[in-house]
Design a protein around this motif. Structure first.
Motif, short mmCIF file in Angstrom:
data_model
loop_
_atom_site.label_atom_id
_atom_site.label_comp_id
_atom_site.label_asym_id
_atom_site.label_seq_id
_atom_site.Cartn_x
_atom_site.Cartn_y
_atom_site.Cartn_z
N THR A 123 0.83 -1.20 0.00
CA THR A 123 0.00 0.00 0.00
C THR A 123 0.87 1.25 0.00
N SER A 124 1.87 1.29 0.86
CA SER A 124 2.74 2.47 0.93
C SER A 124 3.56 2.65 -0.34
N ALA A 125 3.80 1.56 -1.08
CA ALA A 125 4.54 1.66 -2.33
C ALA A 125 3.67 2.10 -3.49
N GLY A 126 2.35 2.19 -3.26
CA GLY A 126 1.45 2.69 -4.30
C GLY A 126 0.68 1.63 -5.04
N ALA A 127 0.51 0.44 -4.45
CA ALA A 127 -0.19 -0.65 -5.14
C ALA A 127 -1.65 -0.29 -5.45
N GLU A 128 -2.27 0.56 -4.61
CA GLU A 128 -3.67 0.92 -4.83
C GLU A 128 -3.84 1.72 -6.12
N ASN A 129 -2.79 2.39 -6.56
CA ASN A 129 -2.86 3.19 -7.79
C ASN A 129 -2.15 2.54 -8.97
N ALA A 130 -1.61 1.34 -8.76
CA ALA A 130 -0.87 0.67 -9.83
C ALA A 130 -1.82 0.02 -10.83
N LYS A 131 -1.45 0.11 -12.10
CA LYS A 131 -2.21 -0.59 -13.14
C LYS A 131 -1.59 -1.95 -13.46
N ILE A 132 -0.29 -2.06 -13.22
CA ILE A 132 0.42 -3.30 -13.49
C ILE A 132 1.31 -3.63 -12.30
N LEU A 133 1.31 -4.89 -11.90
CA LEU A 133 2.23 -5.37 -10.87
C LEU A 133 3.00 -6.56 -11.44
N VAL A 134 4.30 -6.50 -11.32
CA VAL A 134 5.16 -7.58 -11.82
C VAL A 134 5.97 -8.13 -10.66
N THR A 135 5.87 -9.44 -10.43
CA THR A 135 6.71 -10.08 -9.42
C THR A 135 7.91 -10.68 -10.13
N ALA A 136 9.09 -10.14 -9.83
CA ALA A 136 10.29 -10.50 -10.60
C ALA A 136 11.41 -11.04 -9.73
N THR A 137 11.08 -11.57 -8.55
CA THR A 137 12.14 -12.11 -7.69
C THR A 137 12.54 -13.51 -8.15
N GLY A 138 13.58 -14.01 -7.55
CA GLY A 138 14.03 -15.37 -7.87
C GLY A 138 13.39 -16.43 -6.99
N ASP A 139 12.41 -16.03 -6.17
CA ASP A 139 11.75 -16.94 -5.24
C ASP A 139 10.28 -17.09 -5.65
N ASP A 140 9.88 -18.28 -6.11
CA ASP A 140 8.51 -18.49 -6.57
C ASP A 140 7.49 -18.32 -5.45
N ASP A 141 7.86 -18.66 -4.22
CA ASP A 141 6.93 -18.49 -3.10
C ASP A 141 6.60 -17.02 -2.88
N VAL A 142 7.62 -16.18 -2.95
CA VAL A 142 7.41 -14.74 -2.81
C VAL A 142 6.55 -14.22 -3.96
N ASN A 143 6.88 -14.65 -5.18
CA ASN A 143 6.13 -14.19 -6.34
C ASN A 143 4.67 -14.62 -6.27
N LEU A 144 4.43 -15.84 -5.81
CA LEU A 144 3.05 -16.35 -5.73
C LEU A 144 2.25 -15.58 -4.69
N ALA A 184 2.83 -12.54 -3.50
CA ALA A 184 2.64 -11.16 -3.95
C ALA A 184 1.54 -11.08 -5.00
N ALA A 185 1.52 -12.09 -5.90
CA ALA A 185 0.47 -12.13 -6.92
C ALA A 185 -0.90 -12.34 -6.29
N GLN A 186 -0.98 -13.19 -5.27
CA GLN A 186 -2.25 -13.41 -4.57
C GLN A 186 -2.75 -12.12 -3.92
N LEU A 187 -1.85 -11.39 -3.26
CA LEU A 187 -2.23 -10.13 -2.63
C LEU A 187 -2.69 -9.11 -3.67
N ALA A 188 -2.01 -9.07 -4.80
CA ALA A 188 -2.38 -8.13 -5.85
C ALA A 188 -3.79 -8.39 -6.35
N ASN A 189 -4.14 -9.68 -6.46
CA ASN A 189 -5.47 -10.04 -6.96
C ASN A 189 -6.56 -9.88 -5.91
N SER A 190 -6.24 -10.20 -4.65
CA SER A 190 -7.29 -10.22 -3.62
C SER A 190 -7.46 -8.89 -2.88
N ARG A 191 -6.38 -8.12 -2.71
CA ARG A 191 -6.45 -6.89 -1.92
C ARG A 191 -6.44 -5.62 -2.74
#
Length: 617
Positions: free
Chosen positions: A456-477, A479-486
């Motif tokens: 939220t503080s990074a501006g996710a509420e105003n983002a049109k695109i979110l890209v998870t680009a880490t090397g950890d699939d658990d983190v990416n998954l 983050a993607a879940q939060l982007a879709n649900s919250r």
């Protein structure tokens, strides 16, 4: 005296640095904090800075400081950026400036009852917006390149022209120049500045390119040579014609900034740091000279001047200058509401006031300082402070992209998107990577991308695109879940490092990119389609492919055959997406509003074609 000045100057510079840090921390132009600090130190505060503090040295200090500030702004003015809006920019600094001068003078004449010469003197000063107030706004409000280029160019050009014009008008006020000689005096000072600035720039460029500045310390010597060039340009021009030094500094800055000079990155960083210190010192010192009684004496007439300058004259000159469809209506409104005045009006007005007081024109001096500072205070506090909110409300900030992970992939993606003018924020919790990404010029928010509050503080509420680009699939998954649900984010794209995890991401409705599949596809292209693969590898440098929605009336209902010759630089329409499908169009394919077309061609030509097909973009 020196013993008293040293701690005072140190304190002013310290407060200036704190103001810069606070501005960055709270995403508010630092000038607001600088003005507050200046007032606190001045007669209206604790009273340790007055007109007598620096004595007769104040004009020289301010003059050299302004030269560095103007040179810094001009150095960053790139000619290729001017191509974003060349005709509109020229009108803004000519027609727009003339409207501002005459209209402001008329309002001051009738609202405050000032004489015509004093009215035009104040009007000339208030033409200048200035890079010192525009640049900090652009740092926290990432508008599109064409808007930024127009505002920055206006600030630099009007700083120069307004200062020179104000000096000539002042000579009329004190009786040194007749009204008949006004234009010749202006042209003479401007011409002197241009010639001296060009000569100094040529010498500095030759020294940087062809003189061995020492094998072991060349970058430092290059920085010092450029700084000396800015000061020499100012001082040399001033010795020939009063107030032509600003034009000389600006000319030298523009020329050196657009020439191929070595150690450019080192020079830019060094000048930026010096300018921040100088700007902080001068703005605080000048704000400390302000007396509220000069502002209060203006009464309702002063309020009328501020309203007219900010809400009537500014919108009129912007809309007149920006005639055409290159800028959207919302962008014009934003530019109309963002025209704060800065260091040039403040510094020159203060110096003029001192001279007017010495000449016995106390009322004119009070009117000059009160009016100029009232406009500066009001426009800086409200326009600079509200600029980001206005930009977000009007929708003039490019698409916001939030990239989770600032590693090699995340930074490379951010660089490509930023080159296209997008507003990219990287979210990263590794301090080493944060420092590396910031050194490369990216905007980085520190924190865990799987934390809702951090997103939220990074501006996710105003983002049109979110890209998870880490090397950890658990983190990416996660983050993607939060982007879709919250968060209501239109597009979520995830990097999937293990091909076996692709299905888990797709079950969430997330678009995935697998490095394994992408690498295999790239190798296959090099084998089967080498020419295409080589061309694609140069995307963003020479060639480009972009997808854009068709909204221009000139394209709707017309065939590809008809539209093709009108696209800039031979750009091709390679694909058309409609109703969930995509096809390669033939020459007789008719375009409809809302079609998403893929443009293929040279880098600059594709960018022009995007504006042609989608004027609001």
């Amino acid at each position: 005296m020196a013993g008293e000045l040293i701690p005072l100057v140190a304190a002013i510079i310290g407060l200036g640095v704190v103001a810069q840090i606070l501005g960055d921390r709270f995403q508010i132009p630092s000038i607001i904090f600088l003005i507050a600090a200046g007032i606190a130190l001045g007669p209206e505060g604790i009273g340790i800075v007055t007109t007598a503090t620096f004595g007769d040295a104040l004009p020289a200090i301010v003059g050299l400081s302004v030269a560095i500030i103007v040179f810094e702004g001009a150095f960053h003015l790139r000619i290729d950026k001017l191509r974003e809006a060349p005709a509109e920019t020229i009108r803004l600094v000519t027609v727009g400036a003339a409207i501002a001068l005459v209209a402001t003078a008329v309002v001051i004449r009738f609202a405050l009852g000032a004489d015509w010469d004093v009215s035009f003197l104040i009007g000339a000063l208030l033409v200048a917006t200035g890079p010192t107030v525009i640049a900090p706004i652009m740092e926290v409000v990432p508008v599109r390149d064409r808007v930024e280029a127009a505002l920055e160019t206006e600030g630099i050009a009007n700083d120069v022209s307004a200062a020179i014009l104000a000096v000539v008008v002042f000579e009329v006020v004190v009786g040194h120049v007749t009204e008949e000689n006004l234009l010749p005096e202006f042209a003479s000072r401007l011409g002197t500045g241009l010639l001296v600035g060009a000569a100094v720039a040529a010498v500095v460029w030759y020294g940087l390119r062809y003189v061995d500045l020492s094998p072991g310390n060349a970058p430092q010597n290059a920085r010092l040579l450029v700084l000396a060039g800015a000061l020499v340009a100012y001082g040399g021009a001033e010795s020939l014609a009063t107030e032509s030094g600003i034009a000389a500094a600006a000319t030298a800055g523009v020329l050196l900034g657009n020439l191929d000079v070595p150690y450019e990155e080192d020079i830019t960083d060094f000048k930026g740091d010096v300018t921040l210190i100088v700007l902080s010192f001068v703005f605080i010192a000048l704000a400390a000279l302000l007396r509220f009684e000069d502002i209060a004496r203006l009464g309702l007439g002063g309020v009328a001047v501020v309203v007219a300058v900010a809400l009537v004259i500014r919108p009129v000159l912007v809309f007149v200058s920006m005639v055409g469809d290159r800028f959207t209506f919302e962008e014009k409104v934003f530019m109309s509401l963002v025209g704060p005045r800065g260091i040039i009006p403040a510094s020159v007005a203060t110096l003029f006031a001192v001279q007017l007081q010495n000449a016995g024109q106390t009322d004119a001096a009070g009117l000059l300082v009160g009016t100029v500072f009232l406009v500066i205070l009001t426009t800086v506090v409200f326009e600079a402070g509200l600029a980001r909110y206005l930009a977000e409300y009007l929708g003039v900030i490019p698409m916001r992209v939030l990239v989770i992970g600032g590693g090699t992939v995340g930074r490379a993606l951010a660089a490509r998107l930023e080159d296209r003018g997008e507003n990219v924020v990287i979210l990263e919790n590794d301090e080493t990577i944060v420092e590396l990404a910031r050194d490369e010029g990216h905007t980085v928010h520190i924190g865990d991308g799987t934390d809702t509050d951090v997103l939220t503080s990074a501006g996710a509420e105003n983002a049109k695109i979110l890209v998870t680009a880490t090397g950890d699939d658990d983190v990416n998954l996660l983050a993607a879940q939060l982007a879709n649900s919250r968060f209501d984010i239109e597009t979520v794209i995830a990097r999937v490092n293990n091909p076996n995890n692709v299905e888990a991401f797709e079950d969430l409705g997330v678009r995935v990119v697998s490095p394994t599949a992408a690498t295999a596809q790239t190798i296959d292209n090099l084998i089967e389609r080498p020419a295409l693969a080589n061309w694609i590898s140069g995307l963003g440098e020479t060639g480009d492919v972009q997808e854009i929605e068709v909204t221009a009336d000139e394209l709707v209902g017309r065939t590809v055959r008809e539209v093709g010759p009108e696209l800039p630089g031979g750009v091709l329409i390679a694909l058309v997406a409609r109703d969930g499908g995509a096809q390669v169009p033939n020459a007789d394919f008719t375009l409809e509003r809302g079609d998403r077309i893929t443009l293929l061609g040279g880098h600059d030509a594709v960018r022009e074609a995007m504006t042609f097909c989608h004027p609001e973009d």
